[in-house]
Design a protein around this motif. Sequence first.
Motif, PDB file in Angstrom:
ATOM      1  N   MET A   1       9.963 -12.259 -22.127  1.00 57.08           N
ATOM      2  CA  MET A   1      10.470 -11.014 -21.585  1.00 57.08           C
ATOM      3  C   MET A   1       9.312 -10.042 -21.393  1.00 57.08           C
ATOM      4  O   MET A   1       8.397  -9.997 -22.217  1.00 57.08           O
ATOM      5  N   ALA A   2       9.361  -9.291 -20.292  1.00 61.22           N
ATOM      6  CA  ALA A   2       8.280  -8.365 -19.968  1.00 61.22           C
ATOM      7  C   ALA A   2       8.817  -6.948 -19.863  1.00 61.22           C
ATOM      8  O   ALA A   2       9.803  -6.698 -19.158  1.00 61.22           O
ATOM      9  N   LEU A   3       8.158  -6.013 -20.560  1.00 62.23           N
ATOM     10  CA  LEU A   3       8.511  -4.598 -20.509  1.00 62.23           C
ATOM     11  C   LEU A   3       7.316  -3.829 -19.954  1.00 62.23           C
ATOM     12  O   LEU A   3       6.172  -4.158 -20.252  1.00 62.23           O
ATOM     13  N   GLY A   4       7.578  -2.779 -19.161  1.00 63.38           N
ATOM     14  CA  GLY A   4       6.455  -1.999 -18.664  1.00 63.38           C
ATOM     15  C   GLY A   4       6.758  -1.225 -17.407  1.00 63.38           C
ATOM     16  O   GLY A   4       7.894  -0.840 -17.132  1.00 63.38           O
ATOM     17  N   ASP A   5       5.681  -1.022 -16.609  1.00 65.33           N
ATOM     18  CA  ASP A   5       5.770  -0.204 -15.398  1.00 65.33           C
ATOM     19  C   ASP A   5       5.417  -1.053 -14.178  1.00 65.33           C
ATOM     20  O   ASP A   5       5.677  -2.258 -14.148  1.00 65.33           O
ATOM     21  N   SER A   6       4.806  -0.435 -13.167  1.00 61.97           N
ATOM     22  CA  SER A   6       4.597  -1.104 -11.886  1.00 61.97           C
ATOM     23  C   SER A   6       3.717  -2.352 -11.979  1.00 61.97           C
ATOM     24  O   SER A   6       3.916  -3.317 -11.239  1.00 61.97           O
ATOM     25  N   GLN A   7       2.722  -2.333 -12.876  1.00 65.15           N
ATOM     26  CA  GLN A   7       1.831  -3.486 -12.965  1.00 65.15           C
ATOM     27  C   GLN A   7       2.617  -4.717 -13.417  1.00 65.15           C
ATOM     28  O   GLN A   7       2.446  -5.813 -12.885  1.00 65.15           O
ATOM     29  N   THR A   8       3.510  -4.534 -14.386  1.00 61.97           N
ATOM     30  CA  THR A   8       4.319  -5.651 -14.874  1.00 61.97           C
ATOM     31  C   THR A   8       5.420  -5.994 -13.890  1.00 61.97           C
ATOM     32  O   THR A   8       5.803  -7.162 -13.761  1.00 61.97           O
ATOM     33  N   GLU A   9       5.930  -5.000 -13.176  1.00 64.55           N
ATOM     34  CA  GLU A   9       6.915  -5.279 -12.128  1.00 64.55           C
ATOM     35  C   GLU A   9       6.296  -6.162 -11.044  1.00 64.55           C
ATOM     36  O   GLU A   9       6.978  -6.997 -10.446  1.00 64.55           O
ATOM     37  N   GLY A  10       4.999  -5.969 -10.778  1.00 63.94           N
ATOM     38  CA  GLY A  10       4.308  -6.837  -9.832  1.00 63.94           C
ATOM     39  C   GLY A  10       3.798  -6.171  -8.587  1.00 63.94           C
ATOM     40  O   GLY A  10       3.416  -6.870  -7.632  1.00 63.94           O
ATOM     41  N   LEU A  11       3.747  -4.833  -8.537  1.00 65.37           N
ATOM     42  CA  LEU A  11       3.239  -4.182  -7.331  1.00 65.37           C
ATOM     43  C   LEU A  11       1.812  -4.640  -7.037  1.00 65.37           C
ATOM     44  O   LEU A  11       0.992  -4.748  -7.934  1.00 65.37           O
ATOM     45  N   GLY A  12       1.569  -4.899  -5.757  1.00 63.97           N
ATOM     46  CA  GLY A  12       0.276  -5.411  -5.332  1.00 63.97           C
ATOM     47  C   GLY A  12       0.282  -6.906  -5.112  1.00 63.97           C
ATOM     48  O   GLY A  12      -0.657  -7.457  -4.527  1.00 63.97           O
ATOM     49  N   ASP A  13       1.329  -7.580  -5.560  1.00 62.52           N
ATOM     50  CA  ASP A  13       1.437  -9.037  -5.435  1.00 62.52           C
ATOM     51  C   ASP A  13       2.767  -9.347  -4.758  1.00 62.52           C
ATOM     52  O   ASP A  13       3.775  -9.592  -5.408  1.00 62.52           O
ATOM     53  N   GLY A  14       2.765  -9.302  -3.427  1.00 60.27           N
ATOM     54  CA  GLY A  14       4.002  -9.388  -2.667  1.00 60.27           C
ATOM     55  C   GLY A  14       4.425  -7.993  -2.236  1.00 60.27           C
ATOM     56  O   GLY A  14       3.660  -7.040  -2.305  1.00 60.27           O
ATOM     57  N   ASP A  15       5.664  -7.858  -1.791  1.00 56.18           N
ATOM     58  CA  ASP A  15       6.173  -6.548  -1.384  1.00 56.18           C
ATOM     59  C   ASP A  15       7.675  -6.498  -1.616  1.00 56.18           C
ATOM     60  O   ASP A  15       8.297  -7.487  -2.011  1.00 56.18           O
ATOM     61  N   ASP A  16       8.250  -5.319  -1.357  1.00 60.92           N
ATOM     62  CA  ASP A  16       9.671  -5.142  -1.647  1.00 60.92           C
ATOM     63  C   ASP A  16      10.570  -5.891  -0.666  1.00 60.92           C
ATOM     64  O   ASP A  16      11.763  -6.064  -0.945  1.00 60.92           O
ATOM     65  N   LEU A  17      10.047  -6.324   0.458  1.00 57.49           N
ATOM     66  CA  LEU A  17      10.849  -7.074   1.424  1.00 57.49           C
ATOM     67  C   LEU A  17      10.873  -8.562   1.092  1.00 57.49           C
ATOM     68  O   LEU A  17      11.928  -9.192   1.072  1.00 57.49           O
ATOM     69  N   THR A  18       9.722  -9.119   0.819  1.00 57.63           N
ATOM     70  CA  THR A  18       9.637 -10.559   0.529  1.00 57.63           C
ATOM     71  C   THR A  18       9.755 -10.859  -0.957  1.00 57.63           C
ATOM     72  O   THR A  18       9.943 -12.012  -1.351  1.00 57.63           O
ATOM     73  N   GLY A  19       9.631  -9.832  -1.800  1.00 59.94           N
ATOM     74  CA  GLY A  19       9.719 -10.015  -3.238  1.00 59.94           C
ATOM     75  C   GLY A  19       8.372  -9.826  -3.912  1.00 59.94           C
ATOM     76  O   GLY A  19       7.325 -10.156  -3.358  1.00 59.94           O
ATOM     77  N   LEU A  20       8.408  -9.257  -5.119  1.00 58.83           N
ATOM     78  CA  LEU A  20       7.206  -9.056  -5.906  1.00 58.83           C
ATOM     79  C   LEU A  20       7.050 -10.201  -6.894  1.00 58.83           C
ATOM     80  O   LEU A  20       8.020 -10.679  -7.473  1.00 58.83           O
ATOM     81  N   ARG A  21       5.814 -10.602  -7.090  1.00 56.85           N
ATOM     82  CA  ARG A  21       5.537 -11.633  -8.081  1.00 56.85           C
ATOM     83  C   ARG A  21       4.906 -10.962  -9.298  1.00 56.85           C
ATOM     84  O   ARG A  21       5.577 -10.539 -10.212  1.00 56.85           O
ATOM     85  N   GLY A  22       3.597 -10.813  -9.322  1.00 51.79           N
ATOM     86  CA  GLY A  22       2.944 -10.100 -10.407  1.00 51.79           C
ATOM     87  C   GLY A  22       2.537 -10.995 -11.555  1.00 51.79           C
ATOM     88  O   GLY A  22       2.929 -12.159 -11.655  1.00 51.79           O
TER      89      GLY A  22
END
Length: 272
Positions: A1-22
């Motif tokens: 399980m992962a808790l956190g903010d944008s870095q853990t959500e995956g921003l910068g690795d994919g996008d909100d249309l195709t999906g975020l990885r991270g």
Amino acid sequence: MALGDSQTEGLGDGDDLTGLRGWADRFADHLVRHSPGLRYANLAVRGRLAHQVRAEQLAPALALRPDLVTVVAGMNDLLRPRFDADEVAGHLEVMFAALTAGGARVATLTFPDLTRIIPVARPLSARVPALNARIRQAASRHGVTVVETVHHPVVTDPRLWTPDRLHASPLGHQRIADAMAHALGLPGSDDAWTRALPPPDTQAPGTRQAAIAELRWAATYLGPWLARRLRRRSSGDTRTAKRPRLTPVHPPSRPPTAQPDRDTPHPAKEPT
């Protein structure tokens, strides 16, 4: 399980249309190759401060009784005018204590030197070591594993960051995932994530070009970020966790690969 903010959500690795990885998703891909049947949840939401991560994500995490949890928060706090390292670390420690008391193994990480990535952040230079020291102390008290990214120069290589300089690029996310696997001693992990990238294909910009690049960055990213702060808004105001329940992770057909170790363009991301 992962808790956190944008870095853990995956921003910068994919996008909100195709999906975020991270990095957390990439780390889960690593885990499932050695733990068939692994289930994974990611409660992270962009823009969250440490106290918000505690208030919104800790209780749902405890209810799901995870075996392994990553807790990474504090970068958004670092950028706020009223930053208090003791307060931020206090929220992290509450999460460390509750999760380890529930039987989970917990991991976190230290933050890189912001001034190497964002030169205009020099007035904040003392904040990062102050918070990192308190993260280490809190982690030590609760047996939490700390990924020490701060000690390795490669973590501030621009190729590991998106143009906004606040979110990791796909290559950067892979390095974080590899660092977490190495710190936790997972099979097949090593210290390759600490090694420098090959020299870039292009020459470093001259003084004038660098100045122009800084002005362009400020207009594109810093200005909108400051405008949101003045309006007391966050990029995560309408967001919810992308993976709120423990669901199965299917093994990738081959080990995840990052982008080549050279300077490649990335889609622009708005800072959180």
